[in-house]
Design a protein around this motif. Structure first.
Motif, short mmCIF file in Angstrom:
data_model
loop_
_atom_site.label_atom_id
_atom_site.label_comp_id
_atom_site.label_asym_id
_atom_site.label_seq_id
_atom_site.Cartn_x
_atom_site.Cartn_y
_atom_site.Cartn_z
N UNK A 267 11.75 -0.80 -0.90
CA UNK A 267 10.88 0.16 -0.23
C UNK A 267 11.29 0.30 1.22
N UNK A 268 11.08 1.49 1.79
CA UNK A 268 11.43 1.67 3.20
C UNK A 268 10.47 0.92 4.12
N UNK A 269 10.96 0.59 5.29
CA UNK A 269 10.13 -0.03 6.31
C UNK A 269 9.04 0.95 6.74
N UNK A 270 7.80 0.46 6.82
CA UNK A 270 6.70 1.32 7.27
C UNK A 270 6.32 2.40 6.28
N UNK A 271 6.34 2.09 4.99
CA UNK A 271 5.99 3.07 3.96
C UNK A 271 4.55 3.57 4.14
N UNK A 307 24.98 9.57 4.14
CA UNK A 307 25.26 8.76 5.33
C UNK A 307 24.56 7.41 5.21
N UNK A 308 25.26 6.34 5.60
CA UNK A 308 24.66 5.00 5.62
C UNK A 308 24.94 4.38 6.98
N UNK A 309 23.88 3.88 7.62
CA UNK A 309 24.01 3.24 8.93
C UNK A 309 23.57 1.79 8.79
N UNK A 310 24.52 0.87 9.00
CA UNK A 310 24.23 -0.56 8.96
C UNK A 310 24.05 -1.05 10.39
N UNK A 311 22.83 -1.48 10.72
CA UNK A 311 22.50 -1.89 12.08
C UNK A 311 22.36 -3.41 12.13
N UNK A 312 23.34 -4.07 12.75
CA UNK A 312 23.32 -5.53 12.86
C UNK A 312 23.14 -5.97 14.31
N UNK A 313 22.58 -5.09 15.14
CA UNK A 313 22.39 -5.45 16.54
C UNK A 313 21.33 -6.52 16.72
N UNK A 314 20.33 -6.54 15.86
CA UNK A 314 19.31 -7.58 15.93
C UNK A 314 19.79 -8.80 15.16
N UNK A 315 19.73 -9.99 15.77
CA UNK A 315 20.18 -11.19 15.06
C UNK A 315 19.27 -11.58 13.91
N UNK A 316 18.02 -11.07 13.90
CA UNK A 316 17.06 -11.50 12.89
C UNK A 316 16.68 -10.41 11.89
N UNK A 321 20.03 2.10 6.97
CA UNK A 321 19.40 3.41 6.91
C UNK A 321 20.29 4.33 6.08
N UNK A 322 19.71 4.91 5.03
CA UNK A 322 20.45 5.81 4.14
C UNK A 322 19.84 7.20 4.27
N UNK A 323 20.70 8.21 4.42
CA UNK A 323 20.23 9.59 4.60
C UNK A 323 20.81 10.50 3.53
N UNK A 324 20.03 11.51 3.18
CA UNK A 324 20.49 12.59 2.30
C UNK A 324 19.83 13.86 2.77
N UNK A 325 20.15 14.97 2.13
CA UNK A 325 19.51 16.24 2.49
C UNK A 325 18.01 16.20 2.22
N UNK A 326 17.58 15.28 1.34
CA UNK A 326 16.16 15.20 0.97
C UNK A 326 15.35 14.28 1.87
N UNK A 327 16.02 13.44 2.66
CA UNK A 327 15.26 12.54 3.51
C UNK A 327 16.06 11.34 3.97
N UNK A 328 15.39 10.48 4.73
CA UNK A 328 16.00 9.27 5.29
C UNK A 328 15.14 8.07 4.96
N UNK A 329 15.81 6.95 4.70
CA UNK A 329 15.13 5.74 4.26
C UNK A 329 15.73 4.56 5.01
N UNK A 330 14.88 3.67 5.56
CA UNK A 330 15.35 2.49 6.29
C UNK A 330 14.75 1.25 5.66
N UNK A 331 15.60 0.25 5.46
CA UNK A 331 15.16 -0.96 4.77
C UNK A 331 15.72 -2.18 5.50
N UNK A 332 14.85 -3.19 5.73
CA UNK A 332 15.31 -4.44 6.34
C UNK A 332 16.05 -5.26 5.29
N UNK A 333 17.22 -5.79 5.67
CA UNK A 333 18.10 -6.48 4.73
C UNK A 333 17.91 -7.99 4.78
N UNK A 334 18.13 -8.62 3.64
CA UNK A 334 18.21 -10.08 3.62
C UNK A 334 19.51 -10.51 4.29
N UNK A 335 19.61 -11.75 4.76
CA UNK A 335 20.86 -12.20 5.38
C UNK A 335 22.08 -12.03 4.47
#
Length: 420
Positions: A267-271, A307-316, A321-335
């Protein structure tokens, strides 16, 4: 409970006092640029490098900022650690009192939430500012078992002059991270601390065992909650019709209709209620139910991810974030998933199971583990990942957002492809 790598400080058979003198020489050499008699353990050396980059003063005696009573109580309530506290206290406080230690529980941000154990050691800790409400991250007080375990995401013991700040050299600490079994989120760290003279090689193993027991009990509680949601979900789905699932707030599926069974959906963050695009299902309608969400698939062709954006700037909290013409979805990843996606983003031509195994574990034979994890990733993230070899899909733009320092990329990771 699974095996975890333990970073004990005292070598087997070593005399603690003699070893403390060697550590003091290593510490002094590291700060002055002289040739040390030996190298610090890797986890300590990496932490010292972080402290030097921060400009941390090894002679600092400034107390860490302390929360007021209202702030401390609020953090305790929202930490996710309250349910684990009875298990932690039952397993560690008696030992802490007998062994001249204190048991300390901190949240994921490094704030000391609870402190119990030897009254004499608590008074000694008071003089160090090691009190309830204090910030005990590396950035506040230097290399220490609590702060370093928060960064490294694994159990660690820090003894005497392995602490970066000299005022802490008279201490020994053993800490283990505690995770939420529902989503893998780091809840905090459990620690036993005491005078350096009380160091013992088995302390870390004990702290880790009790921490894993607490995680196991949290997992049992979650399964009970999921079973309760399942009893509600089955009749709801029978009335809704069409393709739908009922999942808890962490994405664990209680029941499904018209869909292949899965244990969990990402599920996306902040559903929030309303329309949402999910990589695995496309366009969906979401509405809250007691204890979770009813998710109904919308019956029209979904736009593929572009489009897929992998954000590893936060150590924790690495995110995808995955995007398509229908929308954008962001999910916090396990290590582990963050590690795998980072490696794949670095090898757009793909990796075989054996190559990915070597990248992650330094062992090309652990292909069963790799295939199982990649299967989960491909279910969660829909069309962004391909197989044979494992890779990001050719028609998906991939962007990686990294921290300024290469050493700060997924600092918890031991993967050869990342630590390099």
């Amino acid at each position: 409970m699974g095996r975890r790598d333990l970073e004990a400080a005292l070598p087997a058979g070593a005399d603690p006092r003699r070893y403390a003198r060697v550590l003091a020489q290593v510490h002094e050499a590291a700060l002055t640029g002289k040739t040390p008699p030996s190298r610090p353990r890797a986890i300590i050396g990496e932490s010292w490098q972080r402290m030097r980059r921060l400009g941390m003063d090894p002679d600092s005696r400034a107390a860490a900022p302390v929360l007021n009573f209202e702030e401390l109580e609020a953090r305790r309530r929202t930490s996710g650690l309250l349910e684990a506290l009875p298990t932690l206290r039952g397993g560690l406080i008696s030992l802490a009192e007998q062994a001249a230690h204190i048991m300390v529980v901190v949240d994921a941000a490094g704030q000391v939430l609870w402190r119990d154990g030897s009254a004499a050691v608590r008074r000694r800790a008071d003089g160090l500012g090691f009190v309830e409400g204090a910030d005990w991250q590396e950035t506040a007080v230097g290399t220490n078992a609590i702060g370093t375990a928060l960064v490294a995401r694994r159990p660690v013991q820090v003894y005497s002059a392995e602490h970066y700040v000299r005022a802490q050299h008279s201490w020994t600490c053993a800490a283990a991270p505690l995770h939420d079994p529902r989503d893998g989120r780091l809840l905090g760290v459990v620690d036993l601390s005491g005078p350096a003279s009380t160091v013992h090689a088995t302390t870390l193993a004990l702290v880790d065992a009790v921490t894993q027991l607490a995680e196991s009990q949290l997992r049992t509680t979650h399964l009970t909650e999921l079973e309760r949601l399942r009893g509600f979900a089955v009749p709801v789905l029978s009335k809704v019709g069409g393709r739908a699932v009922v999942a808890d707030e962490h994405g664990w599926v209680a029941a499904a209709a018209g869909l292949a069974p899965v244990d969990r959906i990402a599920l996306p963050t902040g559903l929030v209620p309303g329309g949402v695009w999910l990589p695995a299902y496309g366009s969906c309608a979401v509405e809250p139910v007691p204890g979770g969400w009813l998710i109904r698939l919308v019956d029209h062709e979904s736009a593929p991810p572009t489009r897929a954006v992998l954000d590893v700037r936060s150590p924790r909290e690495p995110e995808l974030t995955v995007s398509s013409a229908a929308g954008t979805w962001t999910h916090r990843l396990s290590p582990r998933h963050a590690e795998m996606l980072y490696v794949l983003a670095s090898h757009r031509d793909g990796r075989s199971a054996s190559e990915l195994s070597a990248d992650l574990f330094g062992d090309a034979s652990r292909t069963v583990t790799v295939r199982a994890e990649m299967s989960r990733l491909r279910r969660h993230f829909g069309g962004i990942l391909g197989a044979k070899p494992y890779r990001f899909a050719d028609d998906v733009e991939v962007l990686v957002r990294r921290p300024a320092s290469p050493g700060a990329v997924l600092p918890h990771s031991l993967a050869p492809a990342i630590r390099g």
